[in-house]
Design an enzyme around this catalytic site. Structure first.
Site, PDB file in Angstrom:
ATOM      1  N   HIS A 145      32.353  42.675  29.037  1.00  0.00           N
ATOM      2  CA  HIS A 145      33.359  41.020  28.742  1.00  0.00           C
ATOM      3  C   HIS A 145      33.130  40.897  27.288  1.00  0.00           C
ATOM      4  O   HIS A 145      33.880  39.540  26.756  1.00  0.00           O
ATOM      5  CB  HIS A 145      32.174  40.740  29.924  1.00  0.00           C
ATOM      6  CG  HIS A 145      32.514  40.936  31.159  1.00  0.00           C
ATOM      7  ND1 HIS A 145      31.657  41.736  32.439  1.00  0.00           N
ATOM      8  CD2 HIS A 145      33.912  40.969  31.640  1.00  0.00           C
ATOM      9  CE1 HIS A 145      32.483  42.160  33.240  1.00  0.00           C
ATOM     10  NE2 HIS A 145      33.780  41.764  32.820  1.00  0.00           N
TER      11      HIS A 145
ATOM     12  N   LYS B 196      34.015  38.968  49.803  1.00  0.00           N
ATOM     13  CA  LYS B 196      32.822  39.607  48.651  1.00  0.00           C
ATOM     14  C   LYS B 196      31.705  39.062  49.163  1.00  0.00           C
ATOM     15  O   LYS B 196      31.243  38.371  49.134  1.00  0.00           O
ATOM     16  CB  LYS B 196      33.275  39.901  47.776  1.00  0.00           C
ATOM     17  CG  LYS B 196      34.977  40.848  47.658  1.00  0.00           C
ATOM     18  CD  LYS B 196      34.486  41.458  45.452  1.00  0.00           C
ATOM     19  CE  LYS B 196      35.525  42.355  45.500  1.00  0.00           C
ATOM     20  NZ  LYS B 196      36.311  42.253  43.811  1.00  0.00           N
TER      21      LYS B 196
ATOM     22  N   ARG C 112      40.430  48.178  29.699  1.00  0.00           N
ATOM     23  CA  ARG C 112      39.636  49.891  29.444  1.00  0.00           C
ATOM     24  C   ARG C 112      40.472  51.251  29.214  1.00  0.00           C
ATOM     25  O   ARG C 112      40.208  51.754  28.087  1.00  0.00           O
ATOM     26  CB  ARG C 112      38.649  50.148  30.011  1.00  0.00           C
ATOM     27  CG  ARG C 112      37.446  48.448  30.518  1.00  0.00           C
ATOM     28  CD  ARG C 112      36.424  48.829  31.084  1.00  0.00           C
ATOM     29  NE  ARG C 112      37.031  48.475  32.634  1.00  0.00           N
ATOM     30  CZ  ARG C 112      36.557  48.452  33.925  1.00  0.00           C
ATOM     31  NH1 ARG C 112      35.151  48.877  34.139  1.00  0.00           N
ATOM     32  NH2 ARG C 112      37.145  47.989  34.565  1.00  0.00           N
TER      33      ARG C 112
ATOM     34  N   SER D 211      30.875  46.314  35.324  1.00  0.00           N
ATOM     35  CA  SER D 211      29.576  45.802  36.612  1.00  0.00           C
ATOM     36  C   SER D 211      29.081  47.009  37.250  1.00  0.00           C
ATOM     37  O   SER D 211      27.933  46.996  37.574  1.00  0.00           O
ATOM     38  CB  SER D 211      30.098  44.378  37.216  1.00  0.00           C
ATOM     39  OG  SER D 211      30.092  43.724  35.827  1.00  0.00           O
TER      40      SER D 211
HETATM   41  O1  PNS Z   1      36.233  40.822  36.994  1.00  0.00           O
HETATM   42  P1  PNS Z   1      37.673  40.933  38.535  1.00  0.00           P
HETATM   43  O2  PNS Z   1      37.169  41.302  39.675  1.00  0.00           O
HETATM   44  O3  PNS Z   1      38.658  42.541  37.488  1.00  0.00           O
HETATM   45  O4  PNS Z   1      38.537  39.901  38.383  1.00  0.00           O
HETATM   46  C1  PNS Z   1      39.822  39.657  39.210  1.00  0.00           C
HETATM   47  C2  PNS Z   1      40.206  38.308  39.265  1.00  0.00           C
HETATM   48  C3  PNS Z   1      39.388  37.334  39.259  1.00  0.00           C
HETATM   49  C4  PNS Z   1      40.819  38.047  38.039  1.00  0.00           C
HETATM   50  C5  PNS Z   1      41.357  38.418  40.091  1.00  0.00           C
HETATM   51  O5  PNS Z   1      40.441  39.107  41.692  1.00  0.00           O
HETATM   52  C6  PNS Z   1      41.549  37.300  40.776  1.00  0.00           C
HETATM   53  O6  PNS Z   1      42.819  36.792  39.853  1.00  0.00           O
HETATM   54  N1  PNS Z   1      41.757  36.633  42.228  1.00  0.00           N
HETATM   55  C7  PNS Z   1      42.209  34.787  42.346  1.00  0.00           C
HETATM   56  C8  PNS Z   1      42.829  35.283  43.230  1.00  0.00           C
HETATM   57  C9  PNS Z   1      44.278  35.623  43.516  1.00  0.00           C
HETATM   58  O7  PNS Z   1      44.853  34.707  42.031  1.00  0.00           O
HETATM   59  N2  PNS Z   1      44.298  37.088  42.658  1.00  0.00           N
HETATM   60  C10 PNS Z   1      46.289  37.226  42.256  1.00  0.00           C
HETATM   61  C11 PNS Z   1      47.181  37.156  42.820  1.00  0.00           C
HETATM   62  S1  PNS Z   1      47.543  37.315  44.824  1.00  0.00           S
END
Ligand code: PNS
Length: 169
Positions: free
Chosen positions: A17, A41, A92, A130
Site C-alpha cells: 500500500h 465487517k 497486484r 493484509s
Molecule cells: O482495501 P479494500 O478492502 O480492497 O478496499 C475496498 C474499497 C474500500 C475501495 C471498497 O470496498 C469501497 O469503495 N467501499 C465503499 C462502498 C462503495 O462505494 N462500494 C463501491 C460501489 S458499490
C-alpha cells in the site's frame, strides 16, 4: 490542483500500500488516504488504529502532500465531498485488475466525474495482502520487510505468542 483519493480497508496498511501511495503522491498535488469504516465487517484494527498506523508511516516517509481520513458509505460520495477527481487503486495481478475494473466501472456510473487510476504493484509486494499478513502474524511468523516496523509491532501485539513458543511440546 489535482487531488486523488486512495481508498481501502488498510487492516493494516502494508509496504505494498505504502509503495502505491508514495507513487500516487508524486503523480497528484494532494492524496487523501481514505480508510473504510464498514459496519458490516469486523476488522482486526479499529478505524482510529488503522488511520494512526498510516499517519505514522506517512510521517516517516515524509509524504508532505498526503493526509489520512476515514469514510463510510459510498466511495464516490466521499470523493465528491473532498473535491477529488481521481481514485487510486493498486493492482497486484490479473485477478485484482478484473475485480478492480468492475469496481471502477460501478464507481464511474455513480460519479462519472471521478476517474479511477490503477497503479501496478511493485513486484516485490505482489503477493502481499493484509489478510495474508494477519495470518502470518497470528501464527507468529516474521513480518519484516512486508509492513513497517510499527505495524509489525501492532500486529504482533494482537498475537503475542511467537512461532517458536507454538512449537514447544
Ligand atoms: O482495501 P479494500 O478492502 O480492497 O478496499 C475496498 C474499497 C474500500 C475501495 C471498497 O470496498 C469501497 O469503495 N467501499 C465503499 C462502498 C462503495 O462505494 N462500494 C463501491 C460501489 S458499490
Amino acid at each position: 490542483m489535482h487531488k486523488a483519493v486512495f481508498p481501502g480497508s488498510f487492516d493494516p496498511v502494508t509496504c505494498g500500500h505504502l509503495d502505491v501511495l508514495a507513487r500516487a503522491a508524486r503523480l497528484f498535488d494532494e492524496v487523501v488516504v481514505a480508510v473504510l469504516e464498514n459496519p458490516d465487517k469486523q476488522p482486526l484494527f479499529t478505524t482510529a488504529e488503522r488511520v494512526r498506523l498510516i499517519q505514522v508511516a506517512v510521517a516517516e516517509a515524509g509524504l508532505q502532500n498526503v493526509t489520512v481520513d476515514s469514510f463510510s458509505g459510498l466511495l464516490v460520495e466521499y470523493v465528491r465531498l473532498v473535491g477529488a477527481r481521481a481514485v487510486v487503486r493498486g493492482v497486484r495481478g490479473v485477478s485484482d485488475v478484473a475485480a478492480e475494473t468492475m469496481l471502477a466501472q460501478m464507481n464511474r456510473r455513480l460519479n462519472p466525474a471521478a476517474e479511477t487510476v490503477f497503479l501496478p504493484a511493485n513486484p516485490e509486494y505482489s503477493y502481499v495482502s493484509s489478510s495474508l499478513l494477519k495470518q502470518v502474524a497470528s501464527l507468529g511468523g516474521p513480518l519484516a520487510g512486508l509492513v513497517p516496523p510499527h505495524v509489525a509491532a501492532a500486529l504482533q501485539a494482537k498475537w503475542p505468542r511467537s512461532a517458536a513458543d507454538r512449537n514447544q511440546p
